[in-house]
Design a protein around this motif. Structure first.
Motif, short mmCIF file in Angstrom:
data_model
loop_
_atom_site.label_atom_id
_atom_site.label_comp_id
_atom_site.label_asym_id
_atom_site.label_seq_id
_atom_site.Cartn_x
_atom_site.Cartn_y
_atom_site.Cartn_z
N ALA A 143 -1.80 1.43 0.11
CA ALA A 143 -2.46 0.71 -0.98
C ALA A 143 -3.94 0.48 -0.66
CB ALA A 143 -1.76 -0.63 -1.21
N ARG A 144 -4.22 0.15 0.57
CA ARG A 144 -5.62 -0.08 0.96
C ARG A 144 -6.43 1.20 0.88
NH1 ARG A 144 -5.32 -4.13 6.26
NH2 ARG A 144 -4.89 -6.05 5.08
N GLU A 145 -5.80 2.31 1.30
CA GLU A 145 -6.50 3.60 1.24
C GLU A 145 -6.87 3.95 -0.20
OE1 GLU A 145 -4.03 6.50 3.09
OE2 GLU A 145 -4.25 5.65 5.11
N ALA A 146 -6.03 3.48 -1.12
CA ALA A 146 -6.29 3.73 -2.55
C ALA A 146 -7.18 2.66 -3.16
CB ALA A 146 -4.97 3.81 -3.30
N GLY A 147 -7.67 1.73 -2.31
CA GLY A 147 -8.53 0.68 -2.80
C GLY A 147 -7.81 -0.37 -3.62
N GLN A 148 -6.52 -0.55 -3.37
CA GLN A 148 -5.72 -1.49 -4.13
C GLN A 148 -5.19 -2.62 -3.25
OE1 GLN A 148 -3.03 1.71 -5.51
NE2 GLN A 148 -3.47 0.99 -7.61
N ASP A 149 -4.98 -3.77 -3.88
CA ASP A 149 -4.33 -4.89 -3.22
C ASP A 149 -2.83 -4.76 -3.46
OD1 ASP A 149 -3.22 -7.28 -2.40
OD2 ASP A 149 -4.77 -8.53 -3.31
N MET A 150 -2.04 -4.71 -2.42
CA MET A 150 -0.61 -4.49 -2.58
C MET A 150 0.03 -5.52 -3.50
SD MET A 150 2.31 -3.91 0.36
CE MET A 150 2.14 -5.52 1.10
N ALA A 151 -0.45 -6.76 -3.45
CA ALA A 151 0.13 -7.82 -4.28
C ALA A 151 -0.12 -7.58 -5.77
CB ALA A 151 -0.40 -9.17 -3.87
N LEU A 201 -0.07 -4.54 -7.24
CA LEU A 201 0.57 -3.32 -7.70
C LEU A 201 1.68 -3.64 -8.71
CD1 LEU A 201 1.03 -1.41 -4.31
CD2 LEU A 201 -0.72 -0.98 -6.06
N SER A 202 1.92 -2.71 -9.60
CA SER A 202 3.06 -2.86 -10.52
C SER A 202 4.34 -2.52 -9.77
CB SER A 202 2.90 -1.91 -11.71
OG SER A 202 3.02 -0.55 -11.27
N ASP A 203 5.47 -2.87 -10.35
CA ASP A 203 6.74 -2.57 -9.70
C ASP A 203 6.90 -1.07 -9.49
OD1 ASP A 203 7.36 -5.24 -9.68
OD2 ASP A 203 8.67 -5.17 -11.44
N GLU A 204 6.47 -0.28 -10.47
CA GLU A 204 6.59 1.17 -10.36
C GLU A 204 5.70 1.72 -9.24
OE1 GLU A 204 6.00 -0.52 -13.13
OE2 GLU A 204 7.91 -0.26 -14.19
N GLU A 205 4.47 1.21 -9.15
CA GLU A 205 3.55 1.68 -8.11
C GLU A 205 4.06 1.30 -6.73
OE1 GLU A 205 -0.79 1.46 -10.34
OE2 GLU A 205 0.14 -0.41 -9.62
N ARG A 206 4.58 0.08 -6.63
CA ARG A 206 5.11 -0.39 -5.34
C ARG A 206 6.33 0.44 -4.92
NH1 ARG A 206 5.89 -5.14 -6.82
NH2 ARG A 206 3.74 -5.83 -6.54
N ALA A 207 7.18 0.74 -5.89
CA ALA A 207 8.38 1.53 -5.60
C ALA A 207 8.00 2.94 -5.15
CB ALA A 207 9.29 1.58 -6.82
N ALA A 208 6.98 3.50 -5.76
CA ALA A 208 6.54 4.85 -5.40
C ALA A 208 6.02 4.89 -3.96
CB ALA A 208 5.45 5.32 -6.37
N LEU A 209 5.22 3.89 -3.60
CA LEU A 209 4.70 3.84 -2.23
C LEU A 209 5.83 3.58 -1.24
CD1 LEU A 209 1.35 1.83 -2.66
CD2 LEU A 209 1.68 4.30 -2.41
N TRP A 210 6.77 2.74 -1.64
CA TRP A 210 7.91 2.46 -0.76
C TRP A 210 8.71 3.75 -0.51
CZ3 TRP A 210 9.10 -1.45 2.30
CH2 TRP A 210 10.41 -1.52 2.84
N GLY A 211 8.87 4.55 -1.56
CA GLY A 211 9.58 5.81 -1.41
C GLY A 211 8.87 6.73 -0.43
N LYS A 212 7.54 6.77 -0.49
CA LYS A 212 6.78 7.59 0.46
C LYS A 212 6.93 7.07 1.89
CE LYS A 212 3.16 9.02 -2.81
NZ LYS A 212 1.71 8.97 -3.13
N ALA A 213 6.94 5.73 2.03
CA ALA A 213 7.09 5.13 3.35
C ALA A 213 8.46 5.48 3.94
CB ALA A 213 6.91 3.62 3.27
N LYS A 214 9.49 5.48 3.10
CA LYS A 214 10.84 5.83 3.55
C LYS A 214 10.90 7.29 3.98
CE LYS A 214 14.56 4.41 1.58
NZ LYS A 214 15.62 4.12 0.61
N GLU A 215 10.24 8.14 3.25
CA GLU A 215 10.25 9.57 3.58
C GLU A 215 9.59 9.83 4.93
OE1 GLU A 215 8.28 11.60 0.45
OE2 GLU A 215 9.84 11.19 -1.05
N ASN A 216 8.59 9.03 5.27
CA ASN A 216 7.83 9.24 6.50
C ASN A 216 8.38 8.47 7.70
OD1 ASN A 216 6.03 10.86 5.08
ND2 ASN A 216 4.73 9.13 4.52
#
Length: 265
Positions: free
Chosen positions: A239-247, A249-264
């Motif tokens: 989120a920081r790399e994208a210039g965003q505050d994690m708090a 984020l929308s539910d969809e954006e947060r879920a997408a990043l969480w999915g990437k974190a799980k994959e890695n």
């Protein structure tokens, strides 16, 4: 002011004397005020810190933390000695006697043919010394101060020795599913007291399932906490790399990043 000799190495007797000085008239005001209850949490925290040192495989840290645990033992014994009930020597004597009595295959003439028989003998001796006369009493003897999952798994294990257990792993899974359904129903009705009760039943069922799997429920949950923190860290970094505050984020954006974190991970 109390004086104490400077030494290259100290002994357990030195520790006992130092604690006595700290508790004495000219000692430390804080130490003099302490009671079993006031330092109860300290005992728990020091024990957990020693366990963490074991988990980390850090011998230097373990050495330090074992010293902190030992201080707690000596301090509590000192409180009792001041009241004339028992002293540190009594604690040491009692544990020595217990070890000898509970190891008749080492210090006596008992022969065991397997580890299972050894543990069975240990349990029988322990129950006899505690005057346990029923299966229910063995469950009641599980300390209430244990962490919840640890206590649940211990209670379930002792109940199983009385034949009170699921006959298969699938039956244990079925119980988890049944408790989850009951929790869902209670939540759906908006029945908060019942939901709390069903949540407890679900956690107990999960702890019992862990026993069937041969796993420690507390350790499994601790591992999941570490995994969650690692993935949370990854989501925040993305989120920081994208210039965003994690708090923000929308539910969809947060879920997408969480999915990437799980994959890695």
């Amino acid at each position: 002011m109390p004086d104490y000799p400077v030494k290259e190495r100290y002994t357990i007797e030195d520790l006992r004397q130092i604690v006595a000085i700290l508790r004495g008239k000219d000692g430390c005001p804080w130490d003099r005020e302490q009671t079993h209850q006031s330092i109860r949490r300290d005992f728990i925290e020091e024990t957990y810190e020693a366990v963490e040192a074991i988990d980390l495989g850090d011998a230097d840290l373990l050495r330090e933390e074992l010293g902190d645990v030992l201080l707690q033992v000596v301090f509590h014994a000192r409180l009792e000695e001041e009241e004339g009930r028992f002293a540190l020597e009594d604690v040491v004597s009692d544990i020595c006697k217990k070890l000898i009595v509970r190891h008749p295959h080492v210090f006596g003439d008992v022969t065991v043919s397997s580890l299972g028989e050894l543990l069975q003998n240990w349990e029988a001796i322990k129950n006899e010394k505690k005057g346990v006369a029923s299966y229910t009493e063995t469950l009641e003897l599980v300390p209430k101060v244990y962490p919840g999952l640890m206590r649940a798994q211990k209670v379930a294990k002792r109940a199983a020795k009385a034949g009170f257990c699921f006959g298969s792993l699938e039956a244990a899974f079925a119980d988890v599913r049944a408790e989850l359904a009951e929790l869902s129903e209670a939540v759906g009705r908006g029945d908060k007291p019942q939901a709390k009760e069903e949540l407890g039943d679900l956690l107990f069922a999960c702890a019992n399932l862990a026993r069937h799997l041969g796993e420690d429920a507390e350790e499994a949950l601790s591992f999941s906490c570490e995994k969650f923190i690692a993935r949370f860290r990854a989501v925040e970094a993305m989120a920081r790399e994208a210039g965003q505050d994690m708090a923000a984020l929308s539910d969809e954006e947060r879920a997408a990043l969480w999915g990437k974190a799980k994959e890695n991970s």
